[in-house]
Structure formats: C-alpha cells, structure tokens
Scaffold this motif. Structure first.
Motif, PDB file in Angstrom:
ATOM      1  N   ASN A 102      17.219  14.788  16.895  1.00 20.01           N
ATOM      2  CA  ASN A 102      17.094  15.437  18.114  1.00 20.01           C
ATOM      3  C   ASN A 102      18.478  14.839  18.859  1.00 20.01           C
ATOM      4  O   ASN A 102      18.689  14.337  19.993  1.00 20.01           O
ATOM      5  N   ASP A 103      19.549  15.231  18.100  1.00 17.67           N
ATOM      6  CA  ASP A 103      21.025  14.726  18.455  1.00 17.67           C
ATOM      7  C   ASP A 103      21.507  15.869  19.572  1.00 17.67           C
ATOM      8  O   ASP A 103      21.500  17.142  18.961  1.00 17.67           O
ATOM      9  N   ASP A 104      22.256  15.711  20.441  1.00 16.02           N
ATOM     10  CA  ASP A 104      22.671  16.619  21.251  1.00 16.02           C
ATOM     11  C   ASP A 104      23.825  17.455  20.808  1.00 16.02           C
ATOM     12  O   ASP A 104      24.463  18.560  20.914  1.00 16.02           O
ATOM     13  N   LEU A 105      24.710  16.700  19.836  1.00 17.64           N
ATOM     14  CA  LEU A 105      26.133  17.289  19.220  1.00 17.64           C
ATOM     15  C   LEU A 105      26.051  17.693  17.967  1.00 17.64           C
ATOM     16  O   LEU A 105      26.320  18.464  17.466  1.00 17.64           O
TER      17      LEU A 105
ATOM     18  N   ASP B  56      24.376  17.711  13.825  1.00 17.11           N
ATOM     19  CA  ASP B  56      23.021  17.798  12.995  1.00 17.11           C
ATOM     20  C   ASP B  56      23.253  17.594  11.565  1.00 17.11           C
ATOM     21  O   ASP B  56      22.428  17.565  10.732  1.00 17.11           O
TER      22      ASP B  56
ATOM     23  N   LYS C 283      26.030  21.225  16.148  1.00 17.42           N
ATOM     24  CA  LYS C 283      24.692  22.024  16.174  1.00 17.42           C
ATOM     25  C   LYS C 283      24.881  23.254  16.451  1.00 17.42           C
ATOM     26  O   LYS C 283      26.086  23.823  17.080  1.00 17.42           O
TER      27      LYS C 283
END
Length: 324
Positions: free
Chosen positions: A129-132, A134, A283
């Motif tokens: 669940n990382d914003d930047l 993967d 991502k």
C-alpha cells in the motif's frame, strides 16, 4: 525423430551452439549397474518460448528421469530446480548425466550482471500500500576493477534460496517444488550490450552507461552494475533481442529510466540513487505510454508531454531516506 528442428533456423544453432553439440541419443550405463541406460536430448520451441529437453530411461527398472530448459525468450535467466529424489544415491547418477548434457558451461561464480540479478531477487522489497513505489531493490554497487567484460551464456549451480526467490514457472509448478534443495540457473548473458549510450551525470564525475538490458556506473576506469532487466522481477520486453531500457535522464545524484512492459508499447519508470545503488519502480498509476522521459521544473514527462511524476523532489527524497 526429434532432429527436424535442425532445418528450422541456422541462427538458433549459432546462438545455442554449446547446447546443440549435446543433442542426440546416448546409450551408457549411468548408474554402473551393468545394464545400459538410454538418454535422449532434443530442442523444441517457437517464436516466444523454447528450450532443451532431456530424458533418461533406467535400463534395469524402466524409470524415466526428465529435465528441461523450457522457458520464455523474454527472460534473461532460467531457474531449473531438481526434485528431492535427485539427492538420493539410486537416482543421482541419472540427474547428473542429464545435467552434464543440458548444462555444459557451468561457471563457479556469476559475472557482475548475474550477481546483481541474484542479489535483486534475494533482496527485493514489495512495499504494501505504498503511494510511490511497488518494487524496491536495495542493491549496493560492487565496483569492478576496470570495465565490466562482455559475458556469454553459461550456467550456475544454485541452492534452495535462489529456487524459492527466482523460480517462475510458465506452467503449474511440480508438487515437490517446496522441497527442492538444488538446481541450475541458466544465464543468457550473450544478449547484453553494455555500452550503447553514455549519459553524463550532472555535477558528478560519474558516467552512466545505458546498455541493451543494463545500466552500468563508471567512475574513472572502474565500473559497477546499477540495474539489469529481469523480466519476472522488473518487467521487460517480449523478446531479449529487443532493448529493454529505452530512456535515461539524470538528476544530479539520481537517475530516472524506463523499462519495457509486456505487452508493449507500455513501459515502467524506475528511479535510482547513484550513490547507494538503491533502485525503485514507480507505481503503475504514475506512468503512461511512450518510452522517452524528460525532467523539467521538478516534473517528469513522457514523450507525449504528459506528466508521469508530479513531484520529482518528493520521489528522490523518499528513495534516499525511507526505510522499507
């Protein structure tokens, strides 16, 4: 007969000459029980997949032993696990015989590019669940005295650590895969071209070389691997004959670069810290189509002029300072 493939393509034979010399039928007492056993080695493949098959029939019991190097021509490496029974004395001679024919170019140590791939598979981080990012590959550069030499196709013996992290079967894996303790890794290093484009790193003595499937750092006369495309891990093109890295832009101590995504013409954007060697994949929601990128006014654009990274400084700060 399984030798009709010889007429398919002379190029296939040239590329795979070390294996082609091993094909054929063999009659030999592999387990030294006084009864001849029979081995057959052949090639099968098409435009996207291919490999060598080996089969041995125990002359006394009729039991058949099999290994193969079947895989995607998109993958620069192939992991071939051995079943647990290969470690048992009554079966080991047959697997050893197959390995001798299928893996004739065994090296004791990996070259710098394969070493990077191995470390990347063992150390890869998939942030949840990382914003930047993967994918994060925290591989420290290992500096080579002088230029990194062009490599070839060869094999390594591997253990269960590499099997667990880098075995990506095309078909359903065998039931025994979790119990496999040994195998071979075949490396198609002959597909590399390390020095296709030289990229000057801003405000640094470093030089970055874009290769067909790699990024190489150069400092003076020494070189270190920064990145190698490994299709199952990083994404990559449908065929190794096509370059996987199409664009590199430097931003001081960092660099953005694009890697082909299957199905093409999509691509993924990566960012690398040139000091620490840490590489991360941005991502998918942050990129569009088009293999070229440019960096202007703290934004990254694709070749259609679309913004694919809104805040470059934020990405670089996160890559350099975060603990994943």
């Amino acid at each position: 007969m399984k030798i009709n493939f010889l007429s398919i393509s002379l190029l296939v034979l040239i590329v795979n000459i070390s294996h082609a010399q091993q094909e054929g039928d063999y009659s030999e007492d592999f387990n030294k029980d006084g009864i001849p056993d029979r081995m057959e080695i052949w090639y099968d493949g098409g435009s996207g997949f291919g490999g060598y098959y080996g089969q041995v029939k125990n002359g006394a019991t009729g039991k058949i032993y099999e290994l193969d190097t079947w895989g995607c021509i998109c993958d620069i490496k192939l992991v071939v696990p051995f079943p647990p029974e290969a470690r048992l004395s009554e079966h080991k001679p047959f697997y050893d015989a197959l390995a001798e024919k299928l893996f004739p170019d065994i090296q004791a140590e990996p070259d710098p590019t394969l070493d990077w791939i191995i470390q990347a598979n063992l150390q890869a981080i998939v942030p949840g669940n990382d914003d930047l990012f993967d994918l994060v590959l925290p591989i420290k550069p290992s500096w080579n005295n002088g230029p990194i030499a062009k490599t070839s196709k060869y094999q390594l013996k591997i253990d269960d650590r590499m099997i667990k992290s880098a075995y990506h079967p095309i078909q359903e894996p065998p039931a025994w895969i979790d119990e496999s303790k040994e195998g071979y890794l075949e490396y198609y290093g002959n597909n590399h071209d390390f020095h296709q484009e030289q990229i000057k790193v801003e405000e640094s003595d470093l030089i970055l070389w874009r290769g067909k499937h790699s990024l190489i750092l150069k400092n003076g006369s020494d070189e270190a691997v920064l990145f190698v495309t490994d299709h199952p891990l990083t994404s990559g093109p449908e065929r190794l004959r096509d370059p996987s890295i199409s664009s590199v832009v430097s931003n001081g101590e960092f660099a953005f670069f694009t890697v082909s995504e299957t199905p093409e013409p999509a691509f993924r954007i990566f960012v690398a810290d040139l000091n620490t060697g840490r590489v991360a994949r941005i991502k998918a929601s942050l990129f569009g189509y088009g293999g070229k990128v440019s960096n202007e006014e703290n934004k990254l654009y694709n070749q259609e002029g679309q913004i694919v990274v809104e805040d470059v400084s934020n990405v670089l700060t996160n890559l350099a300072e975060r603990n994943f």
